[in-house]
Write a protein that holds these residues in place. Structure first.
Motif, PDB file in Angstrom:
ATOM      1  N   GLY A  93      54.490  19.361  12.282  1.00 42.74           N
ATOM      2  CA  GLY A  93      53.333  18.627  12.067  1.00 42.74           C
ATOM      3  C   GLY A  93      53.459  17.328  12.078  1.00 42.74           C
ATOM      4  N   LEU A  94      52.435  16.417  11.978  1.00 38.64           N
ATOM      5  CA  LEU A  94      52.589  14.832  11.839  1.00 38.64           C
ATOM      6  C   LEU A  94      52.567  14.294  10.470  1.00 38.64           C
ATOM      7  CD1 LEU A  94      52.391  12.099  13.122  1.00 38.64           C
ATOM      8  CD2 LEU A  94      50.154  12.090  12.843  1.00 38.64           C
ATOM      9  N   SER A  95      53.343  13.629   9.850  1.00 40.53           N
ATOM     10  CA  SER A  95      53.549  12.868   8.453  1.00 40.53           C
ATOM     11  C   SER A  95      52.920  11.563   8.811  1.00 40.53           C
ATOM     12  CB  SER A  95      54.534  13.065   7.847  1.00 40.53           C
ATOM     13  OG  SER A  95      55.629  12.556   8.291  1.00 40.53           O
TER      14      SER A  95
ATOM     15  N   ALA B 274      44.063   9.942  16.836  1.00 45.75           N
ATOM     16  CA  ALA B 274      44.460  10.150  18.346  1.00 45.75           C
ATOM     17  C   ALA B 274      45.945  10.797  18.279  1.00 45.75           C
ATOM     18  CB  ALA B 274      44.804   8.948  19.040  1.00 45.75           C
ATOM     19  N   LEU B 275      46.896  10.611  17.353  1.00 49.08           N
ATOM     20  CA  LEU B 275      48.123  11.516  17.226  1.00 49.08           C
ATOM     21  C   LEU B 275      47.856  12.860  16.769  1.00 49.08           C
ATOM     22  CD1 LEU B 275      50.441   8.054  16.151  1.00 49.08           C
ATOM     23  CD2 LEU B 275      49.819   8.942  18.547  1.00 49.08           C
ATOM     24  N   ALA B 276      47.019  12.822  15.816  1.00 47.86           N
ATOM     25  CA  ALA B 276      46.753  14.085  15.105  1.00 47.86           C
ATOM     26  C   ALA B 276      46.205  15.069  16.205  1.00 47.86           C
ATOM     27  CB  ALA B 276      45.872  14.117  14.053  1.00 47.86           C
ATOM     28  N   GLU B 277      45.404  14.628  17.143  1.00 51.14           N
ATOM     29  CA  GLU B 277      44.979  15.368  18.118  1.00 51.14           C
ATOM     30  C   GLU B 277      45.911  16.053  19.015  1.00 51.14           C
ATOM     31  OE1 GLU B 277      40.433  13.296  18.811  1.00 51.14           O
ATOM     32  OE2 GLU B 277      42.201  12.667  20.175  1.00 51.14           O
ATOM     33  N   VAL B 278      47.108  15.326  19.297  1.00 51.63           N
ATOM     34  CA  VAL B 278      48.143  15.880  19.929  1.00 51.63           C
ATOM     35  C   VAL B 278      48.871  17.022  19.159  1.00 51.63           C
ATOM     36  CG1 VAL B 278      50.607  15.318  20.911  1.00 51.63           C
ATOM     37  CG2 VAL B 278      48.446  13.706  21.025  1.00 51.63           C
TER      38      VAL B 278
ATOM     39  N   ALA C 243      47.323  18.709  16.792  1.00 48.41           N
ATOM     40  CA  ALA C 243      46.445  19.706  16.837  1.00 48.41           C
ATOM     41  C   ALA C 243      46.552  20.777  17.990  1.00 48.41           C
ATOM     42  CB  ALA C 243      45.056  19.544  16.623  1.00 48.41           C
ATOM     43  N   ALA C 244      46.762  20.356  19.288  1.00 42.77           N
ATOM     44  CA  ALA C 244      46.995  20.970  20.252  1.00 42.77           C
ATOM     45  C   ALA C 244      48.331  21.844  20.282  1.00 42.77           C
ATOM     46  CB  ALA C 244      46.983  20.022  21.727  1.00 42.77           C
ATOM     47  N   ALA C 245      49.016  21.377  19.587  1.00 41.88           N
ATOM     48  CA  ALA C 245      50.390  22.168  19.351  1.00 41.88           C
ATOM     49  C   ALA C 245      50.506  23.229  18.289  1.00 41.88           C
ATOM     50  CB  ALA C 245      51.634  21.058  19.447  1.00 41.88           C
ATOM     51  N   GLY C 246      49.454  23.145  17.492  1.00 44.17           N
ATOM     52  CA  GLY C 246      49.183  24.031  16.419  1.00 44.17           C
ATOM     53  C   GLY C 246      49.668  23.634  15.296  1.00 44.17           C
ATOM     54  N   GLY C 247      50.103  22.381  15.118  1.00 44.11           N
ATOM     55  CA  GLY C 247      50.603  21.822  14.014  1.00 44.11           C
ATOM     56  C   GLY C 247      49.584  21.403  12.738  1.00 44.11           C
ATOM     57  N   LEU C 248      50.140  20.808  11.776  1.00 46.36           N
ATOM     58  CA  LEU C 248      49.237  20.217  10.622  1.00 46.36           C
ATOM     59  C   LEU C 248      49.323  18.708  10.311  1.00 46.36           C
ATOM     60  CD1 LEU C 248      50.340  21.376   7.257  1.00 46.36           C
ATOM     61  CD2 LEU C 248      51.839  21.592   9.244  1.00 46.36           C
ATOM     62  N   TYR C 249      48.532  17.957   9.686  1.00 49.33           N
ATOM     63  CA  TYR C 249      48.778  16.806   9.254  1.00 49.33           C
ATOM     64  C   TYR C 249      48.860  16.538   7.898  1.00 49.33           C
ATOM     65  CZ  TYR C 249      47.145  11.890   8.169  1.00 49.33           C
ATOM     66  OH  TYR C 249      47.190  10.555   7.821  1.00 49.33           O
ATOM     67  N   VAL C 250      50.056  16.017   7.438  1.00 48.44           N
ATOM     68  CA  VAL C 250      50.680  15.667   6.215  1.00 48.44           C
ATOM     69  C   VAL C 250      50.662  14.268   5.860  1.00 48.44           C
ATOM     70  CG1 VAL C 250      52.279  16.267   4.600  1.00 48.44           C
ATOM     71  CG2 VAL C 250      52.016  17.876   6.431  1.00 48.44           C
ATOM     72  N   THR C 251      49.984  13.865   4.970  1.00 47.20           N
ATOM     73  CA  THR C 251      49.749  12.253   4.441  1.00 47.20           C
ATOM     74  C   THR C 251      50.129  12.045   3.146  1.00 47.20           C
ATOM     75  OG1 THR C 251      48.474  10.490   4.508  1.00 47.20           O
ATOM     76  CG2 THR C 251      47.258  12.889   4.145  1.00 47.20           C
ATOM     77  N   HIS C 252      51.060  10.874   3.278  1.00 50.82           N
ATOM     78  CA  HIS C 252      51.309  10.163   1.829  1.00 50.82           C
ATOM     79  C   HIS C 252      50.040   9.150   2.177  1.00 50.82           C
ATOM     80  CE1 HIS C 252      52.367   7.181  -1.028  1.00 50.82           C
ATOM     81  NE2 HIS C 252      53.447   7.591  -1.178  1.00 50.82           N
ATOM     82  N   MET C 253      48.771   9.219   1.335  1.00 51.07           N
ATOM     83  CA  MET C 253      47.654   8.454   1.674  1.00 51.07           C
ATOM     84  C   MET C 253      47.674   7.069   1.439  1.00 51.07           C
ATOM     85  SD  MET C 253      44.762  10.924   0.002  1.00 51.07           S
ATOM     86  CE  MET C 253      45.545  10.823  -1.800  1.00 51.07           C
TER      87      MET C 253
ATOM     88  N   GLY D 234      41.590  15.063   9.403  1.00 49.90           N
ATOM     89  CA  GLY D 234      41.512  16.413   9.918  1.00 49.90           C
ATOM     90  C   GLY D 234      40.364  16.976  10.667  1.00 49.90           C
ATOM     91  N   GLU D 235      39.048  16.433  10.270  1.00 47.41           N
ATOM     92  CA  GLU D 235      37.729  16.874  10.677  1.00 47.41           C
ATOM     93  C   GLU D 235      37.664  16.594  12.127  1.00 47.41           C
ATOM     94  OE1 GLU D 235      34.958  18.009   6.892  1.00 47.41           O
ATOM     95  OE2 GLU D 235      35.249  15.941   7.849  1.00 47.41           O
ATOM     96  N   GLN D 236      37.965  15.279  12.324  1.00 51.58           N
ATOM     97  CA  GLN D 236      37.939  14.707  13.870  1.00 51.58           C
ATOM     98  C   GLN D 236      38.981  15.183  14.644  1.00 51.58           C
ATOM     99  OE1 GLN D 236      37.483  10.231  13.734  1.00 51.58           O
ATOM    100  NE2 GLN D 236      35.641  10.419  12.454  1.00 51.58           N
ATOM    101  N   ALA D 237      40.279  15.322  14.243  1.00 49.73           N
ATOM    102  CA  ALA D 237      41.439  15.720  15.018  1.00 49.73           C
ATOM    103  C   ALA D 237      41.274  17.345  15.357  1.00 49.73           C
ATOM    104  CB  ALA D 237      42.469  15.151  14.569  1.00 49.73           C
ATOM    105  N   GLY D 238      40.755  18.033  14.274  1.00 52.23           N
ATOM    106  CA  GLY D 238      40.588  19.572  14.196  1.00 52.23           C
ATOM    107  C   GLY D 238      42.037  20.243  13.957  1.00 52.23           C
ATOM    108  N   LEU D 239      42.549  19.828  12.959  1.00 56.10           N
ATOM    109  CA  LEU D 239      43.636  20.492  12.362  1.00 56.10           C
ATOM    110  C   LEU D 239      43.925  20.283  10.830  1.00 56.10           C
ATOM    111  CD1 LEU D 239      46.833  18.027  13.069  1.00 56.10           C
ATOM    112  CD2 LEU D 239      44.549  17.392  12.270  1.00 56.10           C
ATOM    113  N   PRO D 240      44.772  21.343  10.137  1.00 50.41           N
ATOM    114  CA  PRO D 240      44.831  21.410   8.813  1.00 50.41           C
ATOM    115  C   PRO D 240      45.497  20.128   8.235  1.00 50.41           C
ATOM    116  CG  PRO D 240      45.809  23.265   9.871  1.00 50.41           C
ATOM    117  CD  PRO D 240      45.442  22.210  10.812  1.00 50.41           C
TER     118      PRO D 240
END
Length: 399
Positions: free
Chosen positions: A48-50, A68-72, A74-84, A102-108
């Motif tokens: 995923g992306l952090s 925009a990066l999270a959408e990439v 999402a297409a690969a089946g990954g998740l978004y992990v964030t230090h907010m 998460g909602e706009q990019a469509g990934l966990p």
């Protein structure tokens, strides 16, 4: 390796590779290059992306860049992990941003080491959790992870305003050499302290300072008194800048309250994570979480305080993270699953690392097996190295 290792692709590293530490939005060409690097990392096996939005250069990125990066990803089946972007007075807004991504990019989404790190919001952890519950009710998969302590740990430079650090360390040193800018930085340090409803920097403790190891384990008020013969606020801010100029320091920040830690821990979607780097025995006075985090959950929060049932605590350390990060046949004791196992005594397991004396391993753990091979027995490493890199499988599930 002795342990298994899965990786995330770091937004800050990607941004720095394309834009250095520039404090601006990317051009369309730069964004395309960042997307290419993220796509390659996902192809190479990242799960995923952090993001580290408190730190430069991540703090310079706006929400749409991350989407925009999270959408990439999402297409690969990954998740978004964030230090907010904020864990203090702006923590609710930061949670909202993470959910929006998460909602706009469509990934966990997984929110790293969720906390309420400001006296202004102590006792209100449930407000933060309610935002996440609402997103989950809308259908977004959101989880959080957490360590079992009331202090965080990061760099000294995290105290400095982002604009000072723009362009990298050399640029920052140049700005601090300007008397007018230096005075401005010190005033901002004081203003930020006031916004946190704190009178001084005694909540900040030096974990490791290479320029003078005598400062290790002392808070910034004590360090200032030792270094400058006075500990007034102006002297404290000057000492922070001098320490940054002399190479920086690892720090521990006492910013939380245990009732908030317990409230977050009880939530079914909260995982246990140490947020610690690898420790070198005896080096500095680091955060005790690097030695005792999971044992502390099982000893203090399960056995002593009754915050969690044993079964729930184990789930938060095993099956929940394995499922969240799509680690395939891991996290359960089940036929056909990989035998990553810890044998411990729930009656005696105990963390022994403290803030003042952190270099102590936990007790009550008899054995650790990685992929069915014993790597720890009777408190001693066996020398076996059965660990492996866990990469994303072609079908979208990590193997």
């Amino acid at each position: 390796m002795t342990v298994n290792l899965a990786t995330l692709i770091a937004h800050g590293s990607v941004r720095a590779a394309v834009m250095n530490y520039a404090n601006r939005e990317p051009t369309s060409e730069e964004l395309d290059e960042m997307k290419r690097l993220v796509a390659k990392a996902m192809d190479d096996g990242a799960v995923g992306l952090s993001t580290g939005l408190i730190y430069v250069p991540g703090s310079f990125a706006k929400t749409d860049e991350i989407v925009a990066l999270a959408e990439v990803v999402a297409a690969a089946g990954g998740l978004y992990v964030t230090h907010m972007r904020n864990e203090g007075n702006g923590v609710l807004e930061a949670i909202a941003e993470a959910i929006t991504i998460g909602e706009q990019a469509g990934l966990p989404v997984d929110i790293s080491h969720l906390k309420v790190a400001t006296p202004r919001l102590w006792g209100q952890a449930d407000r933060a959790l309610e935002l996440i519950r609402a997103a989950r009710a809308r259908g977004l998969e959101v989880t959080v992870d957490q360590y079992a302590y009331t202090a965080s740990s990061t760099s000294l430079e995290s105290l400095l305003p982002d604009w000072v650090l723009a362009g990298g360390r050399e640029e920052a040193l140049r700005r601090l050499a300007d008397a007018t800018l230096r005075a401005q930085v010190k005033e901002e340090l004081k203003a930020n302290l006031k916004a946190k409803t704190r009178e001084d920097f005694s909540y900040a403790v030096v974990a490791f300072y290479g320029a003078n190891v005598d400062y290790n384990g002392k808070n910034l008020v004590e360090v200032t008194r030792l270094a400058r013969g006075t500990d007034d606020l102006d002297a404290q801010t000057e000492q922070i800048l001098v320490m940054y100029e002399q190479g920086g320091a690892g720090m521990i920040y006492h910013t939380m309250r245990e009732d908030d830690v317990a409230t977050i821990m009880r939530e079914p979607f909260t995982m246990v994570a140490s947020d610690a780097g690898v420790r070198k025995l005896g080096l500095g006075v680091p955060h005790p979480r690097g030695y005792g985090n999971n044992a502390r959950v099982l000893g203090r929060f399960v056995r002593e305080l009754g915050v969690l049932r044993l079964e729930d605590a184990v789930r938060k350390m095993t099956s929940l993270p394995a499922q969240t990060f799509r680690l395939g046949r891991r996290g359960l004791i089940q036929e056909g699953f990989i035998a990553d196992l810890v044998l411990f005594d729930d009656r005696t397991i105990q963390d022994n690392a403290t803030y003042d004396d952190p270099h102590h391993f936990p007790t009550g753990i008899q054995a650790v097996f990685v992929r069915g091979v014993a790597v720890l027995q009777d408190g001693k490493l066996t020398g076996a190295r059965p660990g492996q890199a866990i990469r994303r499988a072609a079908a979208g599930e990590a193997r």
